[in-house]
Design a protein around this motif. Structure first.
Motif, PDB file in Angstrom:
ATOM      1  N   ASN A   8     -35.988  14.279 -10.910  1.00 25.35           N
ATOM      2  CA  ASN A   8     -35.694  14.165  -9.483  1.00 25.35           C
ATOM      3  C   ASN A   8     -34.204  14.265  -9.178  1.00 25.35           C
ATOM      4  N   TYR A   9     -33.387  14.453 -10.188  1.00 30.92           N
ATOM      5  CA  TYR A   9     -31.941  14.416  -9.938  1.00 30.92           C
ATOM      6  C   TYR A   9     -31.476  15.535  -9.001  1.00 30.92           C
ATOM      7  N   SER A  10     -31.935  16.765  -9.255  1.00 31.92           N
ATOM      8  CA  SER A  10     -31.480  17.873  -8.413  1.00 31.92           C
ATOM      9  C   SER A  10     -31.860  17.648  -6.952  1.00 31.92           C
ATOM     10  N   LEU A  11     -33.015  17.044  -6.727  1.00 28.97           N
ATOM     11  CA  LEU A  11     -33.432  16.725  -5.363  1.00 28.97           C
ATOM     12  C   LEU A  11     -32.503  15.684  -4.746  1.00 28.97           C
ATOM     13  N   PHE A  12     -32.197  14.626  -5.499  1.00 26.67           N
ATOM     14  CA  PHE A  12     -31.292  13.594  -4.987  1.00 26.67           C
ATOM     15  C   PHE A  12     -29.900  14.170  -4.742  1.00 26.67           C
ATOM     16  N   ARG A  13     -29.430  15.020  -5.647  1.00 24.18           N
ATOM     17  CA  ARG A  13     -28.099  15.617  -5.484  1.00 24.18           C
ATOM     18  C   ARG A  13     -28.012  16.406  -4.181  1.00 24.18           C
ATOM     19  N   ASP A  14     -29.061  17.155  -3.862  1.00 25.03           N
ATOM     20  CA  ASP A  14     -29.051  17.924  -2.613  1.00 25.03           C
ATOM     21  C   ASP A  14     -29.026  16.996  -1.400  1.00 25.03           C
ATOM     22  N   CYS A  15     -29.789  15.906  -1.462  1.00 18.77           N
ATOM     23  CA  CYS A  15     -29.808  14.946  -0.349  1.00 18.77           C
ATOM     24  C   CYS A  15     -28.450  14.258  -0.203  1.00 18.77           C
ATOM     25  N   PHE A  16     -27.861  13.877  -1.316  1.00 22.05           N
ATOM     26  CA  PHE A  16     -26.554  13.211  -1.299  1.00 22.05           C
ATOM     27  C   PHE A  16     -25.477  14.169  -0.801  1.00 22.05           C
ATOM     28  N   SER A  17     -25.522  15.409  -1.295  1.00 22.85           N
ATOM     29  CA  SER A  17     -24.532  16.404  -0.890  1.00 22.85           C
ATOM     30  C   SER A  17     -24.603  16.678   0.604  1.00 22.85           C
ATOM     31  N   SER A  18     -25.826  16.822   1.128  1.00 22.07           N
ATOM     32  CA  SER A  18     -25.988  17.089   2.557  1.00 22.07           C
ATOM     33  C   SER A  18     -25.445  15.939   3.403  1.00 22.07           C
ATOM     34  N   ALA A  19     -25.759  14.706   2.983  1.00 25.64           N
ATOM     35  CA  ALA A  19     -25.276  13.544   3.733  1.00 25.64           C
ATOM     36  C   ALA A  19     -23.759  13.445   3.687  1.00 25.64           C
ATOM     37  N   LEU A  20     -23.188  13.765   2.528  1.00 27.72           N
ATOM     38  CA  LEU A  20     -21.728  13.662   2.394  1.00 27.72           C
ATOM     39  C   LEU A  20     -21.014  14.749   3.182  1.00 27.72           C
ATOM     40  N   LEU A  21     -21.503  15.984   3.092  1.00 30.57           N
ATOM     41  CA  LEU A  21     -20.836  17.098   3.773  1.00 30.57           C
ATOM     42  C   LEU A  21     -20.877  16.932   5.290  1.00 30.57           C
ATOM     43  N   GLN A  22     -21.877  16.248   5.801  1.00 37.02           N
ATOM     44  CA  GLN A  22     -21.936  16.005   7.241  1.00 37.02           C
ATOM     45  C   GLN A  22     -20.885  14.995   7.686  1.00 37.02           C
ATOM     46  N   ARG A  23     -20.340  14.261   6.715  1.00 37.00           N
ATOM     47  CA  ARG A  23     -19.410  13.190   7.068  1.00 37.00           C
ATOM     48  C   ARG A  23     -18.025  13.354   6.470  1.00 37.00           C
ATOM     49  N   VAL A  24     -17.785  14.511   5.836  1.00 34.48           N
ATOM     50  CA  VAL A  24     -16.469  14.731   5.242  1.00 34.48           C
ATOM     51  C   VAL A  24     -15.403  14.652   6.325  1.00 34.48           C
ATOM     52  N   SER A  25     -14.307  13.966   5.998  1.00 33.65           N
ATOM     53  CA  SER A  25     -13.220  13.809   6.957  1.00 33.65           C
ATOM     54  C   SER A  25     -12.530  15.148   7.158  1.00 33.65           C
ATOM     55  N   ILE A  26     -12.663  15.678   8.360  1.00 34.92           N
ATOM     56  CA  ILE A  26     -12.051  16.969   8.681  1.00 34.92           C
ATOM     57  C   ILE A  26     -10.864  16.783   9.626  1.00 34.92           C
ATOM     58  N   ALA A  27     -11.008  15.890  10.582  1.00 39.63           N
ATOM     59  CA  ALA A  27      -9.931  15.662  11.540  1.00 39.63           C
ATOM     60  C   ALA A  27      -8.876  14.744  10.929  1.00 39.63           C
ATOM     61  N   ASN A  28      -7.616  15.200  10.940  1.00 40.32           N
ATOM     62  CA  ASN A  28      -6.486  14.425  10.433  1.00 40.32           C
ATOM     63  C   ASN A  28      -6.718  13.864   9.040  1.00 40.32           C
ATOM     64  N   PRO A  29      -7.130  14.702   8.106  1.00 39.85           N
ATOM     65  CA  PRO A  29      -7.327  14.191   6.760  1.00 39.85           C
ATOM     66  C   PRO A  29      -5.993  13.847   6.127  1.00 39.85           C
ATOM     67  N   THR A  30      -6.016  13.019   5.147  1.00 40.86           N
ATOM     68  CA  THR A  30      -4.788  12.618   4.475  1.00 40.86           C
ATOM     69  C   THR A  30      -4.881  12.980   3.016  1.00 40.86           C
ATOM     70  N   LYS A  31      -3.723  13.049   2.379  1.00 40.08           N
ATOM     71  CA  LYS A  31      -3.722  13.288   0.951  1.00 40.08           C
ATOM     72  C   LYS A  31      -4.293  12.082   0.234  1.00 40.08           C
ATOM     73  N   PRO A  32      -4.892  12.309  -0.926  1.00 35.88           N
ATOM     74  CA  PRO A  32      -5.472  11.178  -1.643  1.00 35.88           C
ATOM     75  C   PRO A  32      -4.426  10.156  -2.036  1.00 35.88           C
ATOM     76  N   ARG A  33      -4.746   8.897  -1.827  1.00 39.16           N
ATOM     77  CA  ARG A  33      -3.852   7.820  -2.232  1.00 39.16           C
ATOM     78  C   ARG A  33      -4.139   7.477  -3.677  1.00 39.16           C
ATOM     79  N   LYS A  34      -3.130   7.251  -4.443  1.00 35.41           N
ATOM     80  CA  LYS A  34      -3.318   6.932  -5.850  1.00 35.41           C
ATOM     81  C   LYS A  34      -3.897   5.552  -6.002  1.00 35.41           C
ATOM     82  N   LYS A  35      -4.950   5.486  -6.795  1.00 31.50           N
ATOM     83  CA  LYS A  35      -5.596   4.204  -7.044  1.00 31.50           C
ATOM     84  C   LYS A  35      -6.013   4.131  -8.486  1.00 31.50           C
TER      85      LYS A  35
END
Length: 315
Positions: A8-35
């Motif tokens: 079921n992994y490929s199915l979950f990956r597609d669901c996770f990817s779709s949910a993430l891409l809908q919420r990716v920060s596009i407006a005023n994104p910032t460079k990654p902060r070191k952690k």
């Protein structure tokens, strides 16, 4: 780490990817902060030293060349793969392996995973989640400020559970454009009951399969359809070869698929009459050659009928 049988992994990956891409920060994104929590790992997490995620620089002025854009997309795909694999690996084994079949036979699974409020499900799974997932999302500023990981995980899980609990599609909606055994796309297709209809009563009586599987079909050309029924009885097909994958595990069917694909070109020529004319021309003055031509012509006619003639009865 994902188990080898994580079907079921490929199915979950597609669901996770779709949910993430809908919420990716596009407006005023910032460079990654070191952690410290988002260091590179051997297990597949990109390191910040060698990863370029699609986060724009404020001084960039949208002037990146196409090559860079392609590289950024590849990096994002790799990063999503890491996040999905880490998240899926943290899910309980029962949830990883959940299927429509299991839900039909065990009502406790439905109560535990399907009918439970989404908020409760997310809250329980968050306790199992490795810190690397949330820390990486935070470090790379992939989520918009108003989006929490809880919401992201909730949407991904909801889509995943909807998919694994969905009944199989109606057979007519599964039609493909090429034969599922030989791969030819220029011949008419027929539907082959993977569990032959004449065995349905015995299948249910003996508990070989569940009722919802009985109408599973494969789309095969006439030649492959006929061959499948020649290599095994209906009962053996129902009990042992009830999926296309199981049929293709047979050496004889693999050999047949390769052979019928190779003869397709000559059969097309025979159908147009070109080979017939050529063979007949070499046999006119010789009785033995003429008899040979008759045999070849009959053989070609037989194969041509098997491959091009629609079935009079579908099994």
């Amino acid at each position: 780490m994902l188990p080898d049988d994580a079907t079921n992994y490929s199915l979950f990956r597609d669901c996770f990817s779709s949910a993430l891409l809908q919420r990716v920060s596009i407006a005023n994104p910032t460079k990654p902060r070191k952690k410290r929590g988002a260091k590179g790992r051997k297990g597949g997490q990109p390191s910040k030293q060698d990863s370029s995620l699609p986060i724009k620089d404020e001084n960039d002025n949208d002037s990146k060349p196409d090559g860079d854009s392609s590289a950024l997309a590849d990096d994002l795909a790799e990063f999503i793969e890491f996040l999905a694999s880490e998240t899926f690996a943290a899910l309980p084994n029962e949830l990883q392996e959940l299927s429509y079949s299991q839900l039909q036979t065990d009502s406790k699974l439905t109560d535990k995973w399907i009918d439970v409020p989404a908020s409760d499900l997310v809250e329980n799974i968050l306790l199992l989640m490795p810190p690397s997932v949330t820390e990486s999302l935070d470090a790379y500023s992939l989520l918009a400020p108003e989006t929490s990981f809880n919401r992201l995980l909730g949407d991904a899980l909801s889509a995943y559970l909807d998919s694994v609990s969905a009944p199989p599609p109606v057979w007519s909606s599964t039609k493909v454009s090429e034969c599922e055994i030989c791969g030819r796309d220029w011949v008419p297709l027929t539907y082959h009951h993977l569990i032959p209809k004449v065995t349905h009563a015995k299948v249910l009586k003996r508990g070989w399969h569940e009722e919802w599987l009985l109408n599973s079909v494969a789309w095969l050309c006439r030649a492959c359809h006929s061959y499948v029924h020649r290599v095994a009885s209906n009962e053996v097909l129902a009990r042992e070869f009830f999926t296309v994958e199981k049929l293709l595990e047979r050496d004889d069917i693999q050999g047949w698929a390769q052979w019928v694909g190779r003869v397709s070109g000559s059969l097309s020529a025979s159908g147009s009459g070109q080979q017939e004319i050529a063979l007949k021309g070499t046999a006119t003055g010789d009785d033995e050659s003429f008899r040979y031509w008759l045999v070849v012509k009959g053989f070609h006619a037989f194969l041509y009928t098997c491959i091009f003639t629609p079935p009079s009865q579908t099994l």
